[in-house]
Design an enzyme around this catalytic site. Sequence first.
Site, short mmCIF file in Angstrom:
data_model
loop_
_atom_site.label_atom_id
_atom_site.label_comp_id
_atom_site.label_asym_id
_atom_site.label_seq_id
_atom_site.Cartn_x
_atom_site.Cartn_y
_atom_site.Cartn_z
N ASP A 37 44.06 -57.88 -49.14
CA ASP A 37 45.22 -57.30 -48.47
C ASP A 37 44.86 -56.00 -47.76
OD1 ASP A 37 47.86 -57.30 -47.67
OD2 ASP A 37 48.56 -56.24 -49.45
N ASN A 43 53.38 -66.44 -45.93
CA ASN A 43 52.88 -65.80 -44.70
C ASN A 43 53.35 -66.49 -43.41
OD1 ASN A 43 49.74 -64.78 -46.26
ND2 ASN A 43 51.55 -63.54 -45.85
C1 IPE Z 1 49.16 -61.48 -50.02
O1 IPE Z 1 49.35 -60.44 -49.12
C2 IPE Z 1 48.64 -62.70 -49.31
C3 IPE Z 1 47.28 -62.62 -48.82
C4 IPE Z 1 46.45 -61.62 -48.95
C5 IPE Z 1 46.82 -63.79 -48.12
P1 IPE Z 1 50.76 -60.17 -48.41
O2 IPE Z 1 50.54 -59.03 -47.49
O3 IPE Z 1 51.27 -61.44 -47.81
O4 IPE Z 1 51.68 -59.80 -49.65
P2 IPE Z 1 53.06 -59.00 -49.70
O5 IPE Z 1 53.94 -59.56 -48.61
O6 IPE Z 1 52.73 -57.55 -49.44
O7 IPE Z 1 53.57 -59.23 -51.09
C1 IPE Z 2 46.19 -59.52 -45.60
O1 IPE Z 2 46.41 -58.41 -44.79
C2 IPE Z 2 45.86 -60.74 -44.79
C3 IPE Z 2 46.89 -61.80 -44.82
C4 IPE Z 2 48.00 -61.77 -45.48
C5 IPE Z 2 46.60 -62.98 -44.05
P1 IPE Z 2 47.86 -58.05 -44.25
O2 IPE Z 2 48.04 -58.69 -42.92
O3 IPE Z 2 48.91 -58.41 -45.24
O4 IPE Z 2 47.72 -56.49 -44.10
P2 IPE Z 2 48.83 -55.40 -44.43
O5 IPE Z 2 49.24 -55.61 -45.85
O6 IPE Z 2 49.96 -55.62 -43.47
O7 IPE Z 2 48.12 -54.10 -44.21
MG MG Z 3 49.75 -57.37 -46.77
#
Ligand code: IPE
Ligand code: IPE
Ligand code: MG
Length: 247
Positions: A24, A72
């Site tokens: 993340d 997602n």
């Molecule tokens: C978790 O991250 C999913 C992945 C890293 C693929 P998210 O960014 O989707 O999680 P939330 O929304 O902060 O809980």
């Molecule tokens: C994790 O990074 C990757 C996926 C969920 C695919 P994020 O896109 O959630 O990054 P932040 O949490 O917005 O920084």
């Molecule tokens: Mg995230």
Amino acid sequence: MFQKKKDKLFVTDDRLDSVAVIMDGNGRWAKRRMLPRTAGHVAGAKNVVSVLETFRKIGVHHVTLYAFSTENWKRPQEEVDALMNLIYQYLDTVVIPRIRDDGQFSVVFLGDKSPLPEKLREKCIEVEEMAKGRPFICNVALNYGGRDEILHAANRAVADGHKEITADVLSSYMYTSGSPDPDLLIRTGGDLRISNFLLWQCAYSELYFTPTLWPDFDEGEIMKAVNDFYGRKRRFGGLDKEEEQTE
Ligand code: IPE
Ligand code: IPE
Ligand code: MG
């Protein structure tokens, strides 16, 4: 518990054989650089192979990476499309040559592939079919959700005629069937939650949260997590050996 030899750290026991990672923080990494979120995903993808190499070097045989959750899909369509394209490109140009030339890695996808774009779905199947059961297994959770997995497993078990669903039966229908439960679950990006990842499998995993954003999660950060893990006492509901002896 670790020995340092010629600047290489390696794990000397099998307590840490399976690691799961919630990758993340890509969006925030990009935002800090005034770049579009997709640039963060590109940087995040670039980090995957070096992280896998480090885990292999220290003797971890199973690494499970959270790449795209069932939630997602709620993101803007352009970001979802960019992620699907990026994953396709990464499989095609990095993962496939690696599996072919290396001989040590195999890849398994966790999650329902049916909602994925057809080209990506076919690429995932191609990657899985290239190599199976090699010493280092990378599980990629793609359109994965822990609740979805449990429901899917229970429904399949019922459809197959199981009258009683035991833990072993349910485990055997999970996407992770045959993989050991994670010893260590790492989440980068600073949020203190599981976000629907491996709900069944992480019942007794050690949890490690770091504010480091995924594209910056390097070998030094991995070793911090691993050293932290080796300082933990895993009791699984029982008592420590020392505690047992003093009773
Ligand atoms: C978790 O991250 C999913 C992945 C890293 C693929 P998210 O960014 O989707 O999680 P939330 O929304 O902060 O809980
Ligand atoms: C994790 O990074 C990757 C996926 C969920 C695919 P994020 O896109 O959630 O990054 P932040 O949490 O917005 O920084
Ligand atoms: Mg995230």
